[in-house]
Design a protein around this motif. Structure first.
Motif, mmCIF file in Angstrom:
data_model
loop_
_atom_site.group_PDB
_atom_site.id
_atom_site.type_symbol
_atom_site.label_atom_id
_atom_site.label_comp_id
_atom_site.label_asym_id
_atom_site.label_seq_id
_atom_site.Cartn_x
_atom_site.Cartn_y
_atom_site.Cartn_z
ATOM 1 N N ARG A 46 0.836 -1.204 0.000
ATOM 2 C CA ARG A 46 0.000 0.000 0.000
ATOM 3 C C ARG A 46 0.870 1.252 0.000
ATOM 4 O O ARG A 46 0.702 2.158 -0.822
ATOM 5 N N ASP A 47 1.822 1.296 0.917
ATOM 6 C CA ASP A 47 2.641 2.489 1.060
ATOM 7 C C ASP A 47 3.660 2.627 -0.065
ATOM 8 O O ASP A 47 4.008 3.739 -0.473
ATOM 9 N N MET A 48 4.147 1.489 -0.579
ATOM 10 C CA MET A 48 5.017 1.529 -1.754
ATOM 11 C C MET A 48 4.300 2.199 -2.921
ATOM 12 O O MET A 48 4.865 3.056 -3.618
ATOM 13 N N PHE A 49 3.041 1.848 -3.124
ATOM 14 C CA PHE A 49 2.290 2.411 -4.241
ATOM 15 C C PHE A 49 2.026 3.894 -4.020
ATOM 16 O O PHE A 49 2.139 4.703 -4.959
ATOM 17 N N LEU A 50 1.725 4.283 -2.792
ATOM 18 C CA LEU A 50 1.513 5.695 -2.489
ATOM 19 C C LEU A 50 2.788 6.514 -2.708
ATOM 20 O O LEU A 50 2.741 7.646 -3.204
ATOM 21 N N LYS A 51 3.930 5.951 -2.352
ATOM 22 C CA LYS A 51 5.199 6.643 -2.586
ATOM 23 C C LYS A 51 5.493 6.756 -4.076
ATOM 24 O O LYS A 51 6.021 7.770 -4.543
ATOM 25 N N ALA A 52 5.125 5.721 -4.827
ATOM 26 C CA ALA A 52 5.309 5.780 -6.277
ATOM 27 C C ALA A 52 4.452 6.890 -6.882
ATOM 28 O O ALA A 52 4.890 7.610 -7.788
ATOM 29 N N ILE A 53 3.234 7.038 -6.373
ATOM 30 C CA ILE A 53 2.364 8.119 -6.836
ATOM 31 C C ILE A 53 3.003 9.466 -6.515
ATOM 32 O O ILE A 53 3.074 10.361 -7.358
ATOM 33 N N ARG A 54 3.488 9.599 -5.288
ATOM 34 C CA ARG A 54 4.096 10.852 -4.848
ATOM 35 C C ARG A 54 5.328 11.200 -5.677
ATOM 36 O O ARG A 54 5.598 12.370 -5.967
ATOM 37 N N LYS A 55 6.087 10.181 -6.093
ATOM 38 C CA LYS A 55 7.295 10.412 -6.880
ATOM 39 C C LYS A 55 6.989 10.643 -8.366
ATOM 40 O O LYS A 55 7.888 10.914 -9.153
ATOM 41 N N GLY A 56 5.721 10.514 -8.743
ATOM 42 C CA GLY A 56 5.319 10.806 -10.111
ATOM 43 C C GLY A 56 5.478 9.661 -11.089
ATOM 44 O O GLY A 56 5.395 9.861 -12.303
ATOM 45 N N TRP A 57 5.705 8.453 -10.593
ATOM 46 C CA TRP A 57 5.910 7.323 -11.496
ATOM 47 C C TRP A 57 4.652 6.963 -12.270
ATOM 48 O O TRP A 57 4.731 6.345 -13.330
ATOM 49 N N TYR A 58 3.507 7.320 -11.746
ATOM 50 C CA TYR A 58 2.254 6.959 -12.417
ATOM 51 C C TYR A 58 1.522 8.194 -12.938
ATOM 52 O O TYR A 58 0.293 8.224 -12.979
ATOM 53 N N LYS A 59 2.269 9.195 -13.359
ATOM 54 C CA LYS A 59 1.660 10.379 -13.954
ATOM 55 C C LYS A 59 1.372 10.187 -15.431
ATOM 56 O O LYS A 59 0.446 10.776 -15.982
ATOM 57 N N ASN A 60 2.176 9.384 -16.088
ATOM 58 C CA ASN A 60 2.011 9.155 -17.527
ATOM 59 C C ASN A 60 2.348 7.703 -17.848
ATOM 60 O O ASN A 60 3.138 7.402 -18.729
#
Length: 229
Positions: A46-60
């Motif tokens: 859960r937190d790994m995915f939230l950190k990935a979102i925060r780092k912008g990995w899932y923006k595009n």
């Protein structure tokens, strides 16, 4: 609104209730939006995915491997991840395995690969540890008792009565249970996930037309997990 959606899902045979440790995120795709609950029972993922979102990995990001009636995979491809690790290792004079970063598995018997489940991709490492940048939505198929019996016998696992009912009514990919971490499920937008899983693909299961997405956090807090680069 969330309560109404959860009641609708209960009627569909998705019994996992929203709890305080769960987090909601929204996938905004070129096919429409998907609301997803990240499980509190798998806090590292859960937190790994939230950190990935925060780092912008899932923006595009893209759904880059789609197998009809099985899964729709998004984020980095296996080759992208492994080649990146190889380049990093060569630059430091190390073996690729020395720099391979994986998240320890959080495989829970109560969290199955039912239709709409969100899972973490991985390579063939014996620990079943997950990639940091690859996810998939389960599509799967409706199962029969005979098919579920065969999975139990082959994998040495046992499905509960309620899990059997979910697989027989809703469908999924029970053959993945026990081997990959499931860390969330679709709360609304199942029809969007279905549309993604039906897109035309080439011989390598790559969509012929790009299916892009970004992920936004909707609610909740995160706790500490291994830091990722």
């Amino acid at each position: 609104m969330i309560r109404v959606k959860m009641l609708l899902l209960l009627a569909m045979g998705l019994p996992h209730a929203l709890c305080a440790q769960d987090i909601l995120v929204r996938f905004e795709t070129t096919k429409g939006n998907i609301l997803v609950k990240l499980y509190g029972e798998t806090p590292q993922h859960r937190d790994m995915f939230l950190k990935a979102i925060r780092k912008g990995w899932y923006k595009n990001a893209e759904f880059n491997r789609v197998i009809a009636s099985f899964v729709s995979q998004g984020g980095d491809l296996d080759d992208t991840i492994l080649n990146r690790e190889k380049r990093m290792a060569e630059a430091r004079g190390l073996m690729p395995v020395a720099l391979a970063k994986r998240l320890p598995a959080e495989i829970r018997t109560g969290l199955i690969h039912k239709k709409g489940a969100l899972g973490a991709g991985r390579d063939d490492n014996k620990e079943k540890a997950s990639y940091f940048r690859q996810i998939y939505f389960v599509e799967g198929r409706v199962q029969t008792d005979a098919q579920l019996n065969a999975v139990e016998q082959r994998k040495g696992i046992r499905f509960s009565v309620s899990q059997r009912e979910i697989y027989k009514a809703l469908g999924g990919t029970p053959g993945l249970d026990g081997d990959y971490t499931v860390f969330g499920e679709i709360v609304s937008g199942m029809e969007v996930a279905e549309a993604i899983n039906r897109v035309p693909v080439d011989k390598d299961d790559v969509p012929l037309q790009s299916v892009k997405f970004k992920v936004l956090r909707v609610r909740g807090e995160i706790s500490g997990t291994p830091e990722i680069n």
